[in-house]
Design a protein around this motif. Structure first.
Motif, PDB file in Angstrom:
ATOM      1  N   GLY A   1      -2.637   4.452  55.978  1.00  0.00           N
ATOM      2  CA  GLY A   1      -1.375   3.757  56.157  1.00  0.00           C
ATOM      3  C   GLY A   1      -0.990   2.774  55.080  1.00  0.00           C
ATOM      4  O   GLY A   1       0.055   2.122  55.179  1.00  0.00           O
ATOM      5  N   VAL A   2      -1.812   2.650  54.037  1.00  0.00           N
ATOM      6  CA  VAL A   2      -1.460   1.739  52.939  1.00  0.00           C
ATOM      7  C   VAL A   2      -0.222   2.257  52.212  1.00  0.00           C
ATOM      8  O   VAL A   2       0.660   1.471  51.831  1.00  0.00           O
ATOM      9  CB  VAL A   2      -2.644   1.579  51.965  1.00  0.00           C
ATOM     10  CG1 VAL A   2      -2.260   0.705  50.768  1.00  0.00           C
ATOM     11  CG2 VAL A   2      -3.850   0.989  52.690  1.00  0.00           C
TER      12      VAL A   2
ATOM     13  N   LYS B   1       2.962   5.290  52.273  1.00  0.00           N
ATOM     14  CA  LYS B   1       3.703   6.302  53.017  1.00  0.00           C
ATOM     15  C   LYS B   1       3.961   7.471  52.077  1.00  0.00           C
ATOM     16  O   LYS B   1       4.441   7.268  50.962  1.00  0.00           O
ATOM     17  CB  LYS B   1       5.028   5.727  53.525  1.00  0.00           C
ATOM     18  CG  LYS B   1       5.851   6.716  54.344  1.00  0.00           C
ATOM     19  CD  LYS B   1       7.138   6.073  54.844  1.00  0.00           C
ATOM     20  CE  LYS B   1       7.971   7.072  55.645  1.00  0.00           C
ATOM     21  NZ  LYS B   1       9.226   6.457  56.159  1.00  0.00           N
TER      22      LYS B   1
ATOM     23  N   PRO C   1       2.016   1.332  60.130  1.00  0.00           N
ATOM     24  CA  PRO C   1       1.261   0.322  59.374  1.00  0.00           C
ATOM     25  C   PRO C   1      -0.238   0.502  59.583  1.00  0.00           C
ATOM     26  O   PRO C   1      -0.677   1.048  60.607  1.00  0.00           O
ATOM     27  CB  PRO C   1       1.762  -0.998  59.957  1.00  0.00           C
ATOM     28  CG  PRO C   1       2.316  -0.661  61.300  1.00  0.00           C
ATOM     29  CD  PRO C   1       2.835   0.742  61.199  1.00  0.00           C
ATOM     30  N   PRO C   2      -1.044   0.034  58.635  1.00  0.00           N
ATOM     31  CA  PRO C   2      -2.496   0.244  58.724  1.00  0.00           C
ATOM     32  C   PRO C   2      -3.126  -0.250  60.018  1.00  0.00           C
ATOM     33  O   PRO C   2      -4.030   0.406  60.551  1.00  0.00           O
ATOM     34  CB  PRO C   2      -3.033  -0.527  57.514  1.00  0.00           C
ATOM     35  CG  PRO C   2      -1.918  -0.493  56.520  1.00  0.00           C
ATOM     36  CD  PRO C   2      -0.665  -0.589  57.342  1.00  0.00           C
ATOM     37  N   TYR C   3      -2.673  -1.380  60.555  1.00  0.00           N
ATOM     38  CA  TYR C   3      -3.319  -1.898  61.760  1.00  0.00           C
ATOM     39  C   TYR C   3      -3.096  -0.977  62.952  1.00  0.00           C
ATOM     40  O   TYR C   3      -3.977  -0.863  63.827  1.00  0.00           O
ATOM     41  CB  TYR C   3      -2.848  -3.332  62.061  1.00  0.00           C
ATOM     42  CG  TYR C   3      -1.460  -3.455  62.647  1.00  0.00           C
ATOM     43  CD1 TYR C   3      -1.275  -3.437  64.033  1.00  0.00           C
ATOM     44  CD2 TYR C   3      -0.341  -3.602  61.829  1.00  0.00           C
ATOM     45  CE1 TYR C   3      -0.001  -3.555  64.577  1.00  0.00           C
ATOM     46  CE2 TYR C   3       0.932  -3.721  62.366  1.00  0.00           C
ATOM     47  CZ  TYR C   3       1.088  -3.695  63.741  1.00  0.00           C
ATOM     48  OH  TYR C   3       2.347  -3.812  64.281  1.00  0.00           O
ATOM     49  N   GLN C   4      -1.948  -0.298  62.996  1.00  0.00           N
ATOM     50  CA  GLN C   4      -1.710   0.633  64.096  1.00  0.00           C
ATOM     51  C   GLN C   4      -2.560   1.889  63.949  1.00  0.00           C
ATOM     52  O   GLN C   4      -3.039   2.456  64.937  1.00  0.00           O
ATOM     53  CB  GLN C   4      -0.229   0.990  64.171  1.00  0.00           C
ATOM     54  CG  GLN C   4       0.656  -0.149  64.650  1.00  0.00           C
ATOM     55  CD  GLN C   4       2.062   0.315  64.979  1.00  0.00           C
ATOM     56  OE1 GLN C   4       2.346   1.507  65.095  1.00  0.00           O
ATOM     57  NE2 GLN C   4       2.971  -0.644  65.103  1.00  0.00           N
TER      58      GLN C   4
END
Length: 239
Positions: free
Chosen positions: A50-51, A53, A70-73
């Motif tokens: 996710g860093v 797209k 996003p990366p956290y998701q």
């Protein structure tokens, strides 16, 4: 766990970092990702996590499109990764570093359960004696182990490791090797970037080879090492 990378392209201006990469990971596979410098290995893992797209194409996890999240998701959905340059919280202790991902993922959880789990993982990584040391005091290899420990606190289904053996003392290399094989046996999937050919060919069950942003080989190590396209990518073509 099923990951599917479908026709992924990534352009930085006029530079094609990834050019139509497609592959899938089904279940607890142990996969090496290799290729010459600049082939697009870290870029590909940045797309998966996710860093970045993708400019075109998509990434799916268990049937859900995750590219663009996003990366956290993506991490919450079960994808964990390390970085080629370690990213410990240097002014926090080893134990505090371990608690961060668990408390971020489960803010309503019981802290003591997280502490107990952190000590269990640190013992597995032969680092429990360093629990109260500041992360800035660790060696480079110990910081890599700390990143592995933080991944286990997330309990991901897919673990992506970027150069886990680079610049590491031989004794710590053994610990990292044991970490990978033990966690894999527990049912986790791995994608491992490495320039250490002897290690990655021995460790991996399957190899993906990138060159100039394209996937040029995908198969068992003994098959990939004799692939003419792979040999040409590493050694060049005789005129």
């Amino acid at each position: 766990m099923e990951l599917e990378v479908r026709d992924v392209h990534l352009h930085f201006g006029g530079i094609r970092a990834l050019n139509g990469v497609s592959f899938s990971v089904r279940g607890p596979e142990l996969i090496g990702l290799i290729g010459p410098n600049g082939a697009g290995k870290t870029t590909l893992t940045n797309v998966i996590s996710g860093v970045y797209k993708p400019s075109q194409g998509a990434v799916y996890l268990n049937g859900e499109r995750i590219s663009g999240l996003p990366p956290y998701q993506i991490a919450r959905r079960g994808v964990g990764r390390t970085f080629q340059v370690t990213r410990a919280f240097r002014r926090m202790t080893v134990l505090e570093n371990m608690l961060v991902p668990a408390m971020a993922l489960h803010p309503a959880g019981r802290r003591q359960e997280f502490v107990d789990r952190a000590h269990e993982i640190l013992r597995f990584l032969t680092m429990d004696h360093l629990a109260l040391e500041y992360a800035r005091s660790l060696s480079g290899g110990q910081q890599k182990l700390l990143e592995l420990g933080r991944l286990l606190m997330l309990d991901p289904d897919l673990i992506i490791l970027d150069e886990p053996f680079a610049g590491v003392h031989p004794k710590l290399r053994e610990t990292i090797w044991e970490f990978i094989t033990t966690v894999h046996q527990q049912g986790k999937a791995f994608i491992i970037i490495s320039h250490d050919m002897e290690t990655i060919f021995t460790l991996s069950q399957r190899l993906l080879v990138l060159n100039f942003g394209q996937l040029i080989a995908d198969g068992p190590p003994e098959q990939v090492k004799d692939d003419p396209a792979v040999i040409e990518a590493y050694l060049g073509k005789e005129e």
